[in-house]
Design a protein around this motif. Structure first.
Motif, PDB file in Angstrom:
ATOM      1  N   ALA A 152       0.838  -1.208   0.000  1.00 14.98           N
ATOM      2  CA  ALA A 152       0.000   0.000   0.000  1.00 14.98           C
ATOM      3  C   ALA A 152       0.867   1.250   0.000  1.00 14.98           C
ATOM      4  N   GLN A 153       1.955   1.210   0.789  1.00 18.64           N
ATOM      5  CA  GLN A 153       2.839   2.381   0.854  1.00 18.64           C
ATOM      6  C   GLN A 153       3.531   2.591  -0.500  1.00 18.64           C
ATOM      7  N   ARG A 154       3.943   1.488  -1.119  1.00 18.88           N
ATOM      8  CA  ARG A 154       4.590   1.639  -2.426  1.00 18.88           C
ATOM      9  C   ARG A 154       3.614   2.227  -3.440  1.00 18.88           C
ATOM     10  N   GLU A 155       2.361   1.792  -3.391  1.00 17.09           N
ATOM     11  CA  GLU A 155       1.379   2.334  -4.336  1.00 17.09           C
ATOM     12  C   GLU A 155       1.149   3.820  -4.085  1.00 17.09           C
ATOM     13  N   ARG A 156       1.123   4.193  -2.803  1.00 14.74           N
ATOM     14  CA  ARG A 156       0.943   5.597  -2.444  1.00 14.74           C
ATOM     15  C   ARG A 156       2.085   6.431  -3.042  1.00 14.74           C
ATOM     16  N   VAL A 157       3.310   5.948  -2.881  1.00 12.11           N
ATOM     17  CA  VAL A 157       4.474   6.698  -3.375  1.00 12.11           C
ATOM     18  C   VAL A 157       4.460   6.734  -4.910  1.00 12.11           C
ATOM     19  N   ARG A 158       4.116   5.627  -5.529  1.00 10.90           N
ATOM     20  CA  ARG A 158       4.035   5.620  -7.008  1.00 10.90           C
ATOM     21  C   ARG A 158       2.950   6.592  -7.484  1.00 10.90           C
ATOM     22  N   GLY A 159       1.896   6.710  -6.690  1.00 11.98           N
ATOM     23  CA  GLY A 159       0.841   7.678  -6.999  1.00 11.98           C
ATOM     24  C   GLY A 159       1.417   9.093  -7.052  1.00 11.98           C
ATOM     25  N   TYR A 160       2.303   9.419  -6.104  1.00  6.66           N
ATOM     26  CA  TYR A 160       2.936  10.740  -6.104  1.00  6.66           C
ATOM     27  C   TYR A 160       3.880  10.918  -7.292  1.00  6.66           C
ATOM     28  N   VAL A 161       4.537   9.832  -7.708  1.00 12.77           N
ATOM     29  CA  VAL A 161       5.411   9.931  -8.881  1.00 12.77           C
ATOM     30  C   VAL A 161       4.548  10.298 -10.106  1.00 12.77           C
ATOM     31  N   ALA A 162       3.369   9.698 -10.192  1.00 10.80           N
ATOM     32  CA  ALA A 162       2.458  10.019 -11.301  1.00 10.80           C
ATOM     33  C   ALA A 162       1.966  11.467 -11.180  1.00 10.80           C
ATOM     34  N   VAL A 163       1.639  11.882  -9.960  1.00 10.74           N
ATOM     35  CA  VAL A 163       1.169  13.262  -9.742  1.00 10.74           C
ATOM     36  C   VAL A 163       2.238  14.260 -10.190  1.00 10.74           C
ATOM     37  N   GLY A 164       3.486  13.993  -9.809  1.00 11.56           N
ATOM     38  CA  GLY A 164       4.586  14.898 -10.186  1.00 11.56           C
ATOM     39  C   GLY A 164       4.672  15.062 -11.692  1.00 11.56           C
ATOM     40  N   GLN A 165       4.533  13.957 -12.400  1.00  7.22           N
ATOM     41  CA  GLN A 165       4.612  14.024 -13.870  1.00  7.22           C
ATOM     42  C   GLN A 165       3.415  14.788 -14.437  1.00  7.22           C
ATOM     43  N   GLU A 166       2.224  14.514 -13.868  1.00  4.09           N
ATOM     44  CA  GLU A 166       1.027  15.239 -14.336  1.00  4.09           C
ATOM     45  C   GLU A 166       1.146  16.734 -14.073  1.00  4.09           C
ATOM     46  N   GLU A 167       1.811  17.088 -12.957  1.00  4.33           N
ATOM     47  CA  GLU A 167       1.945  18.512 -12.606  1.00  4.33           C
ATOM     48  C   GLU A 167       2.983  19.223 -13.470  1.00  4.33           C
ATOM     49  N   GLY A 168       3.755  18.461 -14.250  1.00  4.44           N
ATOM     50  CA  GLY A 168       4.721  19.078 -15.171  1.00  4.44           C
ATOM     51  C   GLY A 168       6.151  19.074 -14.672  1.00  4.44           C
TER      52      GLY A 168
END
Ligand code: NAD
Length: 483
Positions: A333-349
């Motif tokens: 679950a923690q790894r998925e949470r962190v990967r979620g932030y990696v995706a957010v960072g890319q979406e944010e530019g």
């Protein structure tokens, strides 16, 4: 003495204890995803038994009547036992948290040092004499509070337990320790060692189980006088609410989003090498993690390249391999949470310069490659929210004023580092950065002898050093009239 690690039990009133309900839960090794042990899962009755045992030990038992030097000796013995069991404790922590074995060994050493430090502090709990206007002799006494509920997280289970148990006992309190459900094993082992060290029954109790039930039950229990908590800011807020009913003493060590500030006049290779441990240590699951770097424009590109290159070379793997620099995250679950932030960072530019994915060839274990984001702006979520994983967001800055505004524009204020050869500038910035702990030209956030804690929503109160004793004592003022 052999530490019970496969089927550990809780510790209540000096005895190993199963849950009254007979319930147990599985503890998993995050590097293999296999079951490591089964542990009793406490319910309200077990919490009640533990708190009542602590209360009896405090009110009636020999503990509070022991002379200071005898109390100190118990803590010195416990420190010695921890040192004697350094290897099995380190192995247990490495297997349970997924942290590199060499870090786990250092941590167990620090735990022994912590008990030794507070053993020494027992005989240094001074009061004051006060020149009151009314004629007489006025003095203060530092007295223990009573039963302390100590609730700790999963990232540094034994270290953070020691930061609470040691000063609480030094001040003469009795404790009920509750580890996080992911990582109860070393806390249960500490319970066993405390009995072996000769602490009277009921002085150290350890109960395991979910925070939402066991933790909350502990905080609410009417015989608990003080709650010391380390964990997420949101949980800290809930605990403050629960403790409000009984006006319990509360101290909190919460989340962070700590800055790494790099000025142009620094040796970039030195900063990168020194900062790796505070960015990726414990796989970034560290409240003090420097998860946002502010780097002066002149050296921004050089820093980003150097940090990304070193991140790609970071040895990610088996925590039990002495060469490993970073192990897995605590859970899927923690790894998925962190990967979620990696995706957010890319979406944010922001630009993902390194890592962020699951390492190639990994079958089992919650591994993640360390990630470096550049072209980050202060408004991005990856620059503002606590990710609690191996992700660094690097932001450029030009001058001191906007730098300080950006650094302080955060709900958190735990730790940080400043790198510059200009000491005047370092001190100017240090005075204005709103964090409880700072290092200049270095990375260490924690010194056993010095206060540790957060500004703003990073916490309440200071652990470690002699400051921590204030969290575990009441001050009584006594006035002898001589008029
Ligand atoms: P968490 O808040 O989920 O859990 C911490 C502990 O609280 C666990 O033992 C949990 O079981 C218990 N708990 C959960 N809900 C509870 C409730 N309602 N009532 C009582 N107890 C409850 O935190 P975590 O995920 O274990 O740890 C990670 C967090 O801890 C991060 O935010 C990190 O920054 C923070 N942390 C802070 C420090 C510090 O010193 N400031 C140190 C380490 C970790």
């Amino acid at each position: 003495m052999v530490l019970e690690t496969k089927a550990p039990r809780m510790w209540i009133d000096g005895q190993p204890a199963s849950a009254v309900s007979g319930k147990e839960f599985a503890v998993v090794n995050p590097a293999t995803e296999e079951e490591l042990a089964r542990v009793p899962e406490a319910g309200a009755e077990d919490v009640d038994r533990a708190v009542r045992a602590a209360h009896r030990a405090f009110e009636e038992g020999p503990w509070t009547r022991l002379r200071p030097r005898e109390r100190a000796r118990c803590l010195f013995r416990l420190a010695d036992l921890i040192r004697e069991h350094r290897e099995p404790l380190a192995l247990l922590e490495a297997q349970n948290v997924g942290k590199p074995i060499r870090d786990a060994r250092d941590e167990v050493g620090m735990v022994a040092d912590c008990f030794e430090y507070y053993a020494g502090a027992v005989t240094k709990l001074f009061g004051e004499t006060i020149p009151t206007n009314a004629p007489g002799l006025d003095f203060t006494l530092r007295e223990p509070i009573g039963v302390c509920a100590l609730i700790v997280p999963w990232n540094f289970p034994l270290v953070i337990a020691s930061w609470k148990v040691a000063p609480a006992l030094a001040a003469g309190n009795a404790v009920v320790l509750k580890p996080a459900s992911y990582t109860p094993l070393t806390a249960l082992a500490l319970g066993q060692l405390a009995q072996e060290a000769g602490l009277p029954p009921g002085v150290v109790n350890v109960v395991a189980g979910p925070g939402g039930t066991v933790g909350a039950e502990l905080v609410r229990h009417p015989l608990v006088a003080k709650v010391a908590f380390t964990g997420e800011t949101a949980t800290g807020r809930a605990i403050m609410g629960l403790a409000a009913e009984g006006i319990k003493r509360v101290s909190l060590e919460l989340g962070g989003k700590s800055p790494l500030i790099v000025f142009e006049d620094t040796d970039i290779d030195q900063v990168v090498e020194s900062s790796l441990g505070v960015v990726y240590g414990n796989a970034g699951q560290d409240c003090c993690a420097r998860s946002r770097a502010f780097v002066q424009r002149e050296v921004y590109d050089a820093f980003c390249e150097a940090f990304a290159a070193r991140s790609r070379r970071l040895r990610v793997g088996d925590p039990l391999d002495p060469e490993t620099e970073m192990g897995p995250l605590i859970s899927g679950a923690q790894r998925e949470r962190v990967r979620g932030y990696v995706a957010v960072g890319q979406e944010e530019g922001a630009r993902l310069l390194a890592g962020g994915g699951v390492p190639a060839g990994v079958g089992r274990g919650f591994y993640l490659d360390p990630a470096v984001f550049t072209d980050v702006t202060p408004a991005m979520r990856i620059a503002r929210e606590e990710i609690f994983g191996p992700v660094l967001a690097v932001l450029p800055f030009t001058d001191e004023e906007p730098l300080i505004r950006a650094v302080n524009d955060s709900i958190y204020g735990l730790s940080g580092s400043i790198w510059t050869r200009d000491l005047g500038r370092a001190l100017r910035v240090a005075r204005r950065v709103q964090t409880g702990v700072l290092s200049i030209n270095g990375s260490t956030s924690v010194h056993l002898e010095a206060p540790f804690g957060g500004y703003k929503q990073s916490g309440l109160g200071r652990e470690l050093g002699m400051h921590a004793l204030q969290l575990y004592t009441e001050v009584k003022n006594v006035h002898i009239a001589l008029g």
